[in-house]
Enzyme design. Structure first.
Site, PDB file in Angstrom:
ATOM      1  N   LEU A 157      39.744  39.226  40.942  1.00 24.03           N
ATOM      2  CA  LEU A 157      39.245  38.428  39.799  1.00 24.03           C
ATOM      3  C   LEU A 157      40.064  38.146  38.763  1.00 24.03           C
ATOM      4  CD1 LEU A 157      38.052  40.133  37.299  1.00 24.03           C
ATOM      5  CD2 LEU A 157      36.162  40.490  38.899  1.00 24.03           C
ATOM      6  N   GLU A 159      40.225  37.798  34.619  1.00 22.35           N
ATOM      7  CA  GLU A 159      39.592  37.637  33.495  1.00 22.35           C
ATOM      8  C   GLU A 159      39.310  36.398  32.840  1.00 22.35           C
ATOM      9  OE1 GLU A 159      40.532  40.942  30.760  1.00 22.35           O
ATOM     10  OE2 GLU A 159      40.703  42.566  32.299  1.00 22.35           O
ATOM     11  N   PHE A 256      52.040  29.568  38.522  1.00 23.68           N
ATOM     12  CA  PHE A 256      52.564  30.883  37.875  1.00 23.68           C
ATOM     13  C   PHE A 256      54.181  30.697  37.747  1.00 23.68           C
ATOM     14  CE2 PHE A 256      49.059  33.059  38.552  1.00 23.68           C
ATOM     15  CZ  PHE A 256      49.024  34.487  37.505  1.00 23.68           C
ATOM     16  N   TYR A 258      54.881  29.594  34.448  1.00 18.43           N
ATOM     17  CA  TYR A 258      55.102  29.459  33.009  1.00 18.43           C
ATOM     18  C   TYR A 258      55.869  30.158  32.142  1.00 18.43           C
ATOM     19  CZ  TYR A 258      51.799  25.617  33.994  1.00 18.43           C
ATOM     20  OH  TYR A 258      51.355  24.358  34.450  1.00 18.43           O
ATOM     21  N   GLY A 260      57.314  32.334  28.853  1.00 20.33           N
ATOM     22  CA  GLY A 260      56.205  32.627  27.860  1.00 20.33           C
ATOM     23  C   GLY A 260      56.909  33.981  26.961  1.00 20.33           C
ATOM     24  N   GLY A 264      50.948  40.372  30.019  1.00 17.14           N
ATOM     25  CA  GLY A 264      50.103  41.506  29.436  1.00 17.14           C
ATOM     26  C   GLY A 264      48.960  41.931  30.297  1.00 17.14           C
ATOM     27  N   CYS A 267      46.440  44.734  34.069  1.00 16.22           N
ATOM     28  CA  CYS A 267      46.918  44.644  35.578  1.00 16.22           C
ATOM     29  C   CYS A 267      48.391  44.743  35.665  1.00 16.22           C
ATOM     30  CB  CYS A 267      45.832  43.758  36.311  1.00 16.22           C
ATOM     31  SG  CYS A 267      44.161  44.195  36.433  1.00 16.22           S
ATOM     32  N   LYS A 270      50.820  47.548  34.422  1.00 15.38           N
ATOM     33  CA  LYS A 270      50.155  48.896  34.799  1.00 15.38           C
ATOM     34  C   LYS A 270      50.570  49.041  36.530  1.00 15.38           C
ATOM     35  CE  LYS A 270      45.354  48.912  35.967  1.00 15.38           C
ATOM     36  NZ  LYS A 270      45.260  49.241  37.158  1.00 15.38           N
ATOM     37  N   LYS A 328      45.581  36.935  27.351  1.00 19.09           N
ATOM     38  CA  LYS A 328      45.499  35.398  27.648  1.00 19.09           C
ATOM     39  C   LYS A 328      44.231  34.886  27.442  1.00 19.09           C
ATOM     40  CE  LYS A 328      43.167  36.249  32.227  1.00 19.09           C
ATOM     41  NZ  LYS A 328      43.436  35.954  33.619  1.00 19.09           N
TER      42      LYS A 328
HETATM   43  N1  LIG Z   1      40.315  43.717  34.463  1.00 16.61           N
HETATM   44  C1  LIG Z   1      40.814  43.007  35.683  1.00 16.61           C
HETATM   45  O1  LIG Z   1      40.764  41.636  35.407  1.00 16.61           O
HETATM   46  C2  LIG Z   1      40.936  43.669  36.804  1.00 16.61           C
HETATM   47  C3  LIG Z   1      41.135  42.835  37.956  1.00 16.61           C
HETATM   48  C4  LIG Z   1      41.460  43.311  39.484  1.00 16.61           C
HETATM   49  C5  LIG Z   1      41.326  44.721  39.347  1.00 16.61           C
HETATM   50  N2  LIG Z   1      41.100  45.401  38.391  1.00 16.61           N
HETATM   51  C6  LIG Z   1      41.044  46.939  38.553  1.00 16.61           C
HETATM   52  O2  LIG Z   1      39.833  47.382  38.590  1.00 16.61           O
HETATM   53  C7  LIG Z   1      39.602  48.811  38.025  1.00 16.61           C
HETATM   54  C8  LIG Z   1      38.764  48.755  36.968  1.00 16.61           C
HETATM   55  O3  LIG Z   1      39.188  47.711  35.808  1.00 16.61           O
HETATM   56  P1  LIG Z   1      38.364  47.267  34.560  1.00 16.61           P
HETATM   57  O4  LIG Z   1      39.315  46.322  33.595  1.00 16.61           O
HETATM   58  O5  LIG Z   1      37.150  46.716  35.020  1.00 16.61           O
HETATM   59  O6  LIG Z   1      38.271  48.776  33.658  1.00 16.61           O
HETATM   60  P2  LIG Z   1      37.447  48.841  32.362  1.00 16.61           P
HETATM   61  O7  LIG Z   1      38.168  50.038  31.517  1.00 16.61           O
HETATM   62  O8  LIG Z   1      36.947  47.573  31.904  1.00 16.61           O
HETATM   63  O9  LIG Z   1      36.117  49.687  32.848  1.00 16.61           O
HETATM   64  C9  LIG Z   1      36.085  50.982  33.472  1.00 16.61           C
HETATM   65  C10 LIG Z   1      34.926  51.554  33.254  1.00 16.61           C
HETATM   66  O10 LIG Z   1      34.534  52.841  33.998  1.00 16.61           O
HETATM   67  C11 LIG Z   1      33.841  53.585  33.055  1.00 16.61           C
HETATM   68  N3  LIG Z   1      33.994  54.955  33.669  1.00 16.61           N
HETATM   69  C12 LIG Z   1      35.293  55.815  33.792  1.00 16.61           C
HETATM   70  N4  LIG Z   1      34.921  56.927  34.108  1.00 16.61           N
HETATM   71  C13 LIG Z   1      33.680  56.852  34.607  1.00 16.61           C
HETATM   72  C14 LIG Z   1      32.822  57.754  35.431  1.00 16.61           C
HETATM   73  N5  LIG Z   1      33.401  59.054  35.735  1.00 16.61           N
HETATM   74  N6  LIG Z   1      31.800  57.302  35.858  1.00 16.61           N
HETATM   75  C15 LIG Z   1      31.120  56.177  35.520  1.00 16.61           C
HETATM   76  N7  LIG Z   1      32.039  55.348  34.744  1.00 16.61           N
HETATM   77  C16 LIG Z   1      33.085  55.568  34.544  1.00 16.61           C
HETATM   78  C17 LIG Z   1      34.322  53.340  31.662  1.00 16.61           C
HETATM   79  O11 LIG Z   1      33.483  53.791  30.790  1.00 16.61           O
HETATM   80  C18 LIG Z   1      34.509  51.789  31.772  1.00 16.61           C
HETATM   81  O12 LIG Z   1      33.381  51.263  31.417  1.00 16.61           O
HETATM   82  C19 LIG Z   1      41.015  49.246  37.513  1.00 16.61           C
HETATM   83  O13 LIG Z   1      41.755  49.833  38.500  1.00 16.61           O
HETATM   84  C20 LIG Z   1      41.799  47.772  37.469  1.00 16.61           C
HETATM   85  O14 LIG Z   1      43.155  48.088  37.791  1.00 16.61           O
HETATM   86  C21 LIG Z   1      40.927  45.041  37.303  1.00 16.61           C
END
Ligand SMILES: NC(=O)c1ccc[n+]([C@@H]2O[C@H](COP(=O)([O-])OP(=O)(O)OC[C@H]3O[C@@H](n4cnc5c(N)ncnc54)[C@H](O)[C@@H]3O)[C@@H](O)[C@H]2O)c1
Length: 438
Positions: A157, A159, A256, A258, A260, A264, A267, A270, A328
């Site tokens: 997904l 954001e 993709f 563009y 800029g 950031g 994802c 890292k 973004k």
């Molecule tokens: N944000 C994105 O757009 C996106 C898209 C695809 C994949 N991902 C991946 O998904 C994963 C989550 O990303 P995110 O952006 O949702 O992270 P986030 O930081 O928004 O949320 C993580 C949540 O996990 C909770 N947490 C931590 N330890 C915990 C535990 N032991 N028990 C229960 N909850 C716990 C935290 O309190 C936090 O609310 C990452 O690996 C990320 O790379 C993120």
């Protein structure tokens, strides 16, 4: 079907709410008590269009529950999704401490068979290691008879469009090692893809790799275009024209491309670093991705560099307006956002900084504190400024009233980090305009 989603962040909350929307009984688990308490009362901890509606509706219909205690619900579940953060550690490696915490909790309390799915982005091999760790603990607990399955289901997904993406994904990638988990995951995702079933099943290692490869490919396109844009500036070419020219080739495509001020977010940066580390640990060098990361780090300095060049390095005491703080548009997420690096450089150079963002002011304040002025709108931010810099292309920034800005700004300089303005129009209004690669 009953599922728990552990980690109620951008991915966990959206996934949990969307599964509930399809009629599944979902429990979202998070260790953050304030977040869980808020969610029980309809307070959504993140900015994500359309999310509040489905969270509140499904919570009211008792299909979506919130708890801080995984232990209390684990043995009522058919599937546990691990969706906690996997941020960059100091050396660029993925920090898996949150994943291991959840693994330990599962290992200590599991007493029935269930399916454990990694939704977090994790280095290749992590899902198998989760299994090994749980099996080892079950042995210690003299409960080796408990059989459980593992699967990998990385999330793609975006954001800002997360609900839409989750409800109608381009495809769903699932790594499995048994027919049983394949059937369960098919059942779970069928409602999302009724007309055209686009779940791609594969082995778990390939599934974990697919997520990294996907983000690495997108990051590569961005860094490639930034490199081309920088060369355009040095040669007199216009990257906007070049982008049109190459994007019209069906082998390349328009997305993709563009240029800029750098990518950031939580994802791309890292994940590029993590895959470099995965390779390094097994003696392989990801030369291309190292360059992608390096180009991006340099690009994040480009807006400050342009400003500094304009004022011959004398930025101290200048007032600079910054429109856009999130990495973004459409999100309040400022993790690794180019705006933060820009603002820190400005503050270091002793400029006065006035910022505005439609959604990310709260998150930015947590990172930047009170060393800058948080404005109430774009004009408030631009008031009396010596330059206006735009690192994030929110829609509401695209057609401002240049006549007002001409009156309220002290120096008429616009540095456009996302190429959203027309040089011709801005020079017509009497502004000095700098874009990227033009
Ligand atoms: N944000 C994105 O757009 C996106 C898209 C695809 C994949 N991902 C991946 O998904 C994963 C989550 O990303 P995110 O952006 O949702 O992270 P986030 O930081 O928004 O949320 C993580 C949540 O996990 C909770 N947490 C931590 N330890 C915990 C535990 N032991 N028990 C229960 N909850 C716990 C935290 O309190 C936090 O609310 C990452 O690996 C990320 O790379 C993120």
């Amino acid at each position: 079907m009953r599922i728990a989603v552990v980690g109620t962040g951008y991915v966990g909350l959206v996934s949990g709410a969307c599964f509930a929307e399809m009629g599944v009984d979902v429990t979202c688990v998070d260790i953050d008590e304030a977040k869980i308490e808020g969610l029980k009362n309809g307070v959504i901890p993140i900015y994500e269009p359309g999310l509040k509606d489905i969270v509140v509706r499904n919570h009211q219909a008792n299909r979506l529950q919130f708890t801080t205690s995984l232990v209390s619900v684990i043995n009522d579940m058919d599937i546990i999704f691990i969706a906690v953060g996997t941020p960059s550690g100091d050396d660029g490696d993925a920090d898996l401490s949150y994943v291991w915490n959840v693994t330990n909790t599962i290992a200590d309390s599991i007493n029935k068979s269930l399916l454990i799915v990694t939704k977090s982005t994790v280095p290749i091999g992590t899902t198998h290691e989760i299994k090994d760790r749980i099996e080892k603990r079950l042995e210690e607990r003299k409960m080796s008879h408990i059989k459980f399955d593992i699967a990998s289901n990385p999330e793609f997904l975006k954001e800002g469009a997360a609900v839409e993406d989750f409800m109608s994904p381009d495809r769903v990638v699932v790594g499995v090692e048994s027919e049983n988990s394949k059937e369960i995951m098919t059942r779970l995702y069928r409602p999302f893809l009724l007309n055209n079933f686009r779940v791609i099943f594969m082995d778990i290692l390939s599934s974990e790799m697919t997520k990294y490869a996907s983000n690495a490919m997108l990051a590569t396109r961005i860094s490639f275009m930034n490199d081309i844009a920088n060369l355009c500036e040095l040669t007199g070419a216009d990257v906007n024209m070049v982008r049109h020219g190459i994007g019209s080739d069906s082998r390349i495509g328009k997305n993709f491309l563009y240029p800029g001020c750098g990518y950031g977010g939580s994802c791309f940066p890292k994940d590029v670093r993590a895959i470099i580390k995965v390779a390094e640990k097994i003696g392989y060098e990801m030369k291309l991705l190292k360059a992608v990361d390096e180009v991006n780090n340099n690009q994040k300095q480009i807006l400050f560099q342009k400003l500094s060049d304009f004022f011959d390095g004398n930025i101290s005491g200048k007032t600079v307006a910054v429109w856009g703080l999130s990495f973004k548009p459409g999100t309040d997420d400022v993790r690794d956002a180019p705006s933060l690096e820009l603002i820190n450089s400005l503050l270091e150079a002793q400029a006065n900084v006035r910022v505005y963002d439609p959604a990310a002011m709260g998150e930015a304040r947590k990172e930047l504190g009170d060393k800058l002025f948080y404005a109430k709108d774009i004009y408030d931010a631009a008031n009396n400024s010596d330059a206006l810099i735009v690192p994030t292309e929110w829609k509401e920034f695209r057609l401002p009233n240049w006549e007002i800005l001409k009156k309220i700004m002290k120096t008429h300089l616009v540095i456009d980090g996302r190429n959203i303005y027309s040089r011709k129009e801005l020079t017509g209004f009497g502004f000095e305009y700098m874009g990227i690669g033009q």
